[in-house]
Design a protein around this motif. Structure first.
Motif, short mmCIF file in Angstrom:
data_model
loop_
_atom_site.label_atom_id
_atom_site.label_comp_id
_atom_site.label_asym_id
_atom_site.label_seq_id
_atom_site.Cartn_x
_atom_site.Cartn_y
_atom_site.Cartn_z
N LEU A 28 23.05 1.40 40.49
CA LEU A 28 24.31 1.15 41.16
C LEU A 28 24.15 1.24 42.68
O LEU A 28 24.73 0.44 43.42
CB LEU A 28 25.38 2.15 40.70
CG LEU A 28 25.91 1.98 39.28
CD1 LEU A 28 26.78 3.17 38.90
CD2 LEU A 28 26.68 0.68 39.14
N SER A 29 23.36 2.18 43.12
CA SER A 29 23.13 2.36 44.55
C SER A 29 22.43 1.14 45.15
O SER A 29 22.79 0.67 46.24
CB SER A 29 22.30 3.61 44.79
OG SER A 29 22.08 3.79 46.16
N LYS A 30 21.46 0.60 44.44
CA LYS A 30 20.75 -0.60 44.92
C LYS A 30 21.71 -1.79 44.99
O LYS A 30 21.71 -2.55 45.96
CB LYS A 30 19.57 -0.93 44.02
CG LYS A 30 18.41 0.02 44.19
CD LYS A 30 17.28 -0.34 43.24
CE LYS A 30 16.15 0.68 43.33
NZ LYS A 30 15.08 0.38 42.37
N GLU A 31 22.52 -1.95 43.96
CA GLU A 31 23.48 -3.05 43.94
C GLU A 31 24.50 -2.90 45.08
O GLU A 31 24.85 -3.87 45.75
CB GLU A 31 24.23 -3.10 42.61
CG GLU A 31 23.38 -3.56 41.45
CD GLU A 31 24.16 -3.55 40.15
OE1 GLU A 31 25.31 -4.05 40.15
OE2 GLU A 31 23.63 -3.05 39.14
N GLU A 32 24.94 -1.66 45.28
CA GLU A 32 25.92 -1.40 46.34
C GLU A 32 25.32 -1.73 47.71
O GLU A 32 25.97 -2.35 48.55
CB GLU A 32 26.36 0.06 46.32
CG GLU A 32 27.41 0.34 47.36
CD GLU A 32 27.32 1.71 47.97
OE1 GLU A 32 28.19 2.01 48.80
OE2 GLU A 32 26.38 2.46 47.66
N THR A 33 24.08 -1.34 47.92
CA THR A 33 23.42 -1.60 49.20
C THR A 33 23.31 -3.10 49.46
O THR A 33 23.63 -3.57 50.56
CB THR A 33 22.03 -0.95 49.24
OG1 THR A 33 22.18 0.46 49.08
CG2 THR A 33 21.31 -1.24 50.53
N LYS A 34 22.88 -3.85 48.45
CA LYS A 34 22.75 -5.30 48.62
C LYS A 34 24.09 -5.94 48.94
O LYS A 34 24.19 -6.79 49.83
CB LYS A 34 22.15 -5.93 47.36
CG LYS A 34 20.69 -5.63 47.17
CD LYS A 34 19.99 -6.45 46.11
CE LYS A 34 20.69 -6.59 44.81
NZ LYS A 34 19.88 -7.25 43.76
N LEU A 35 25.12 -5.52 48.24
CA LEU A 35 26.44 -6.11 48.46
C LEU A 35 27.01 -5.70 49.82
O LEU A 35 27.61 -6.53 50.51
CB LEU A 35 27.38 -5.67 47.33
CG LEU A 35 28.60 -6.52 47.05
CD1 LEU A 35 28.27 -8.00 46.93
CD2 LEU A 35 29.26 -6.04 45.78
N ALA A 36 26.80 -4.45 50.21
CA ALA A 36 27.28 -3.99 51.52
C ALA A 36 26.58 -4.74 52.65
O ALA A 36 27.23 -5.12 53.63
CB ALA A 36 27.06 -2.49 51.66
N VAL A 37 25.29 -4.98 52.50
CA VAL A 37 24.54 -5.74 53.53
C VAL A 37 25.09 -7.15 53.61
O VAL A 37 25.29 -7.69 54.70
CB VAL A 37 23.03 -5.73 53.22
CG1 VAL A 37 22.29 -6.75 54.07
CG2 VAL A 37 22.45 -4.34 53.45
#
Length: 79
Positions: A28-37
């Motif tokens: 979830l953290s990886k997905e969140e980071t990609k989407l936030a970027v």
């Protein structure tokens, strides 16, 4: 004897749940980071259709909600 086995089973299952939860939290953290970027990139927010940008924002909110929920469950397992 049965009590010892039941306690070992509970400990094993709690450990499994904790490890799986930590794995899911990383995903979830990886997905969140990609989407936030993506959302922090002006070329995306300026050029993408508004409905796509809004969908990405909603997905980011949902990911953050899932992370908080999972963190709470992991905290309860650790207690």
């Amino acid at each position: 004897m049965a009590g010892v086995l039941a306690e070992r089973k509970k400990t094993f299952l709690d450990d499994f749940k904790r490890r799986f939860g930590e794995y899911e939290l990383q995903k979830l953290s990886k997905e969140e980071t990609k989407l936030a970027v993506r959302l922090d990139t002006p070329s995306f927010t300026e050029k993408a259709p508004p409905d796509i940008v809004e969908k990405a924002r909603s997905q980011l909110e949902e990911l953050r909600f899932q992370q908080r929920s999972l963190q709470e469950r992991l905290h309860k397992l650790s207690s």
